[in-house]
Design a protein around this motif. Structure first.
Motif, short mmCIF file in Angstrom:
data_model
loop_
_atom_site.label_atom_id
_atom_site.label_comp_id
_atom_site.label_asym_id
_atom_site.label_seq_id
_atom_site.Cartn_x
_atom_site.Cartn_y
_atom_site.Cartn_z
N ALA A 1 -99.42 -32.48 -25.40
CA ALA A 1 -100.02 -31.15 -25.52
C ALA A 1 -99.01 -30.03 -25.32
O ALA A 1 -99.21 -29.12 -24.53
N LEU A 2 -97.90 -30.10 -26.04
CA LEU A 2 -96.92 -29.01 -25.99
C LEU A 2 -97.39 -27.89 -26.91
O LEU A 2 -98.05 -28.14 -27.90
N TYR A 3 -97.02 -26.66 -26.58
CA TYR A 3 -97.42 -25.54 -27.43
C TYR A 3 -96.46 -25.47 -28.61
O TYR A 3 -95.28 -25.14 -28.43
N PRO A 4 -96.94 -25.76 -29.82
CA PRO A 4 -96.02 -25.89 -30.95
C PRO A 4 -95.38 -24.59 -31.38
O PRO A 4 -94.34 -24.59 -32.02
N HIS A 5 -96.00 -23.46 -31.02
CA HIS A 5 -95.43 -22.18 -31.45
C HIS A 5 -94.43 -21.63 -30.45
O HIS A 5 -93.95 -20.51 -30.61
N MET A 6 -94.12 -22.41 -29.43
CA MET A 6 -93.16 -21.93 -28.44
C MET A 6 -91.97 -22.89 -28.38
O MET A 6 -92.11 -24.08 -28.62
N PHE B 1 -94.07 -21.26 -19.50
CA PHE B 1 -95.44 -20.76 -19.65
C PHE B 1 -96.23 -20.67 -18.32
O PHE B 1 -96.80 -19.62 -18.02
N LEU C 1 -97.51 -17.11 -16.61
CA LEU C 1 -98.91 -16.83 -16.27
C LEU C 1 -99.03 -16.45 -14.80
O LEU C 1 -99.90 -15.68 -14.43
N PRO D 1 -90.84 -27.96 -30.19
CA PRO D 1 -91.31 -29.33 -29.91
C PRO D 1 -91.36 -30.21 -31.16
O PRO D 1 -91.09 -31.41 -31.08
N LEU E 1 -104.49 -28.81 -26.10
CA LEU E 1 -103.62 -27.66 -25.87
C LEU E 1 -104.31 -26.66 -24.97
O LEU E 1 -103.69 -26.02 -24.13
N ALA F 1 -103.28 -25.42 -21.29
CA ALA F 1 -103.12 -24.02 -20.91
C ALA F 1 -103.89 -23.74 -19.62
O ALA F 1 -103.40 -23.06 -18.73
N GLN G 1 -106.81 -15.96 -21.53
CA GLN G 1 -105.38 -16.13 -21.78
C GLN G 1 -105.13 -17.36 -22.64
O GLN G 1 -104.28 -17.34 -23.54
N LYS H 1 -103.20 -16.57 -25.96
CA LYS H 1 -101.79 -16.97 -25.96
C LYS H 1 -101.55 -18.31 -26.65
O LYS H 1 -100.42 -18.60 -27.06
N VAL H 2 -102.55 -19.16 -26.70
CA VAL H 2 -102.31 -20.48 -27.28
C VAL H 2 -103.12 -20.71 -28.56
O VAL H 2 -102.57 -21.05 -29.60
N PRO I 1 -102.58 -17.77 -31.61
CA PRO I 1 -101.33 -17.89 -32.40
C PRO I 1 -101.35 -19.11 -33.31
O PRO I 1 -100.80 -19.07 -34.41
N LEU I 2 -101.97 -20.18 -32.85
CA LEU I 2 -102.00 -21.39 -33.67
C LEU I 2 -102.98 -21.26 -34.82
O LEU I 2 -102.85 -21.92 -35.85
N LEU J 1 -98.19 -25.49 -38.78
CA LEU J 1 -97.73 -24.80 -37.59
C LEU J 1 -98.01 -25.62 -36.34
O LEU J 1 -97.32 -25.52 -35.35
N ALA K 1 -97.29 -30.62 -31.68
CA ALA K 1 -98.08 -30.34 -30.48
C ALA K 1 -98.41 -31.63 -29.77
O ALA K 1 -98.23 -31.75 -28.57
#
Ligand SMILES: Nc1ncnc2c1ncn2[C@@H]1O[C@H](COP(=O)(O)OP(=O)(O)OP(=O)(O)O)[C@@H](O)[C@H]1O
Ligand SMILES: [Mg+2]
Lengths: 393, 280
Positions: A86-91, A99, A103, A132, B170, B174, B183, B187-188, B191-192, B273, B277
């Motif tokens: 579960a990594l944030y793909p856009h970061m 992250f 927060l 990632p 995801l 978060a 948030q 934030k997650v 954007p996705l 995108l 993940a």
């Protein structure tokens, strides 16, 4: 750092499924606890309840002595590593790891140094600015770990974190997880399917079946003193062989011949009011090729002769599979174990007996072999409820 | 190998032919309008595809009058505001539909589908009366509101499909990292979902920009008349002059924002995108 207590914690899903039933576990500060059990036994559910991702239906969860049932995940200060990472793909890797700190409104300089420190520990420094999606499985796994350790949480929860890695990488990562946990001394609850992970990683192992805790103890203790048939079959690989047997004046009639029980086993069985019909369990590693035994030693044990069906040579050891005439023991527990492992992996519940022999054994497929075993190692189980009749813990 | 090569060349040629037919079929009317907009009044009806005499007079004319500039501002303002509101509301609704189990979820989806199926023409008269009563007639909100209503089902549908694609874990991650649900969303998840949001924005914008029915029925002056409606009021300099040239020029001009809008957002619609993940 935290002490986590589950007090009769129960989870019933809205659709009525009872996933976890009255779970009682006390996890000491800094302890590494492993949750194991077949698929669908409620491991993830239990973990998610500790995390706060699932509501607790009844019972109480206490973190550091304070009731935490109603706390939101973010207020529990617990980090989790997911099976899927579960990594944030856009970061970028750096942003992923930063992250939780962002927060928490930590200032930039501290974020930077903490992320770099974690990257150092996990050997990710040269990947900090990559995405990632451009990383290998093992690297992603380490990023997920990094994201968990940066903010020094009270506890780590890990849900099969290594199961997506190939065998070799899994071995390496297992060692690093173990080292990391020791280094940080953070309370950890770790869910796994893997025998080796369960045996090597944890201070204590919790065996679950159908949402009910079967036994809690150190890995060695569970191996030596399983509380019931299920734990006996689940812990150890290849798993324990089970045969139906009849107790008659201190000896045991079984498909492996009539075995004279040792005094220790007999006393335990008597104390437990053993019924006549029992299930006898013997681990593969407690057999040996009789030809390799010294005569004196050989006399102290029992021997049976059977034809080797299949012989697997692993280099350091050999696995010999035998077919026994009589139907092998079957109980609800054994069927569930077989279903979970995909029967083939649990030969003890088919009609074969697995034995582990020394590499120097001259056993050949299709040839009869004298096999020796120590009757003192035999464990007897009650077929009606699975209880271990020779339990001495 | 040689045979395989011949087959692919043959296939390629066939595909090229089909592509050309489709493109020509789609573009001829557009090019015709472009051509008309560059013709002088005298050569308008000469039937030539390529103008014999080029002129920018038609463009100069339309930008010289309020008759076009005001509606252009109205169109831009109304479409952008309606798109923004519809997309933001649509995101929230779509998220709820994709992720949460709440009572009345099926009803909500059903009703929004119903709205999308409702013939707009049957609503024009009631809307006309309601807006007159409420004082919304011939105002920006008077158009923005019905646009949002009809764009929302579209937005909700497209967006919930995108939200469903985003791995659930995801969001859990978060939350574990200390995010509030808000948030985690902004934030997650948002954007996705960006590719979905931009796709939806394009579709909604085009819908608002091109609408003629509401624009002609719910406006009466240049206070809120949008370009598609204004075009139908175009006249020449005198009663007897043919406005075809200026209408064509205006039609070309109002196509440009759409092209810009699509090109601008297309860059952001980066496929895949979410890769990386989970798992690998
Ligand atoms: N959201 C849900 N709604 C209803 N039942 C559920 C839900 N999630 C899990 N369950 C049920 O609860 C039981 C425990 O599920 P859980 O995911 O905790 O198992 P697990 O031990 O993690 O299994 P695995 O090893 O396959 O991951 C299962 O029987 C499952 O069907
Ligand atoms: Mg699970």
């Amino acid at each position: 750092m935290a002490e986590i207590v589950l007090d009769k914690v129960t989870k019933r899903y809205p659709d009525g499924a009872l996933a976890v039933s009255e779970m009682d576990i006390e996890i000491a500060d800094g302890e590494f606890v492993i949750l194991v059990g077949p698929s669908g036994c409620g491991k993830s559910t239990a973990l998610n309840m500790i995390a706060g991702l699932e509501d607790i239906s009844s019972g109480e969860l206490r973190i550091d002595g304070a009731r935490a049932n109603e706390k939101a995940p973010k207020d529990r200060d617990i980090a989790m590593v997911f099976q899927s990472y579960a990594l944030y793909p856009h970061m970028s890797v750096r942003e992923n790891m930063a992250f939780p700190l962002r927060l928490a409104k930590v200032d930039d300089a501290t974020v930077r140094s903490k992320v770099e420190e974690a990257a150092e520990i996990l050997d990710l420094t040269q990947h900090l600015d990559r995405r990632p999606s451009n990383l290998s499985g093992g690297q992603r796994q380490r990023v997920a770990m990094g994201r968990a350790i940066v903010r020094s949480p009270k506890a780590f929860l890990m849900d099969e974190p290594l199961s997506n890695l190939d065998a070799k990488l899994r071995g390496q990562m297992r060692t690093s997880v173990s080292k990391l946990q020791r280094q940080l001394g953070t309370t950890t609850v770790y869910v796994t399917h893997d025998q080796t992970e369960a045996m090597t990683l944890g201070d204590r192992v919790v065996v679950l079946r159908g949402g009910i805790v079967q036994q809690i103890g150190s890995p060695q203790f569970l191996y030596d003193h399983p509380a019931n048939l299920f734990v006996a079959g689940f812990i150890g690989s290849p798993s324990m062989n089970f045969v139906p047997a009849t107790l008659e004046d201190g000896s045991l009639k079984s498909p492996l011949g009539t075995i004279t029980l040792t005094d220790r086993v007999r006393r335990l069985a008597e104390a437990a009011n053993a019924p006549r019909e029992v299930v006898a369990g013997l681990r593969p590693e407690h057999f040996e090729d009789a030809a390799l035994m010294e005569e004196s030693h050989r006399q102290s044990g029992s021997t049976f002769t059977a034809t080797v069906d299949v012989l697997e040579s692993m280099g350091a050891e050999k696995y010999a599979y035998f077919t026994v005439e009589e139907e092998l023991a079957t109980t609800a527990e054994l069927e569930e174990l077989a279903a979970d492992a995909g029967s083939a992996d649990v030969p003890g519940t088919g009609s074969t007996i697995v034995t582990r022999l020394s590499a120097s054994s001259e056993a050949r497929e299709g040839r009869p072999l004298d096999v020796w075993f120590d009757p003192d190692r035999i464990q007897l189980f009650d077929p009606s409820n699975g209880a271990n009749l020779t339990y001495s813990g | 190998m040689a045979i395989g090569g011949a087959v692919t060349t043959g296939r390629k040629a066939r595909w090229a032919l089909v592509d050309i037919i489709v493109v020509v079929y789609a573009l001829v009317p557009v090019l015709w309008i472009v051509s008309l907009s560059f013709k002088t009044k005298e050569t308008l009806a000469d039937g030539n595809f390529i103008p014999r005499e080029w002129t920018f007079q038609n463009y100069a004319d339309i930008f010289a009058t309020d008759e076009f500039i005001r509606p252009l501002i109205n169109s831009l303002g109304i479409s952008i505001i309606a798109t923004l509101i519809a997309v933001v509301l649509g995101m929230m609704a779509a998220y709820a539909i994709a992720r949460l189990d709440f009572p009345g979820k099926k009803a909500l989806v059903g009703v929004s589908l119903l709205i999308a199926m409702f013939p707009q023409i049957s609503l024009v008269t009631p809307l006309f009366n309601i807006e007159r009563q409420l004082g919304l007639f011939d105002t920006w909100p008077g158009l923005i509101l019905p646009y949002i209503t009809f764009a929302l089902p579209l937005a909700i549908y497209t967006l919930s499909a995108f939200f469903r694609e985003i791995p659930w874990e995801l969001e859990k991650a978060a939350k574990m990292d200390g995010a509030t649900p808000g948030q985690a969303f902004w934030k997650v998840i948002a954007p996705l979902a960006a590719p979905g949001v931009f796709t939806t924005a394009i579709l909604v914008f085009i819908f608002c920009w091109n609408d003629f029915l509401f624009a002609i029925s719910l406006t009466s002056t240049e206070a809120s008349r949008t370009v598609p409606a204004a075009l139908s009021f175009f006249t020449g300099a005198s009663q007897f002059e043919d406005p075809t040239g200026t209408i064509s020029a205006a039609a070309v001009v109002i196509t440009i924002p759409i092209i810009i809008f699509v090109l601008f957002f297309q860059r952001r619609i980066v496929a895949g995108l979410t890769s990386g993940a989970v798992k690998g």
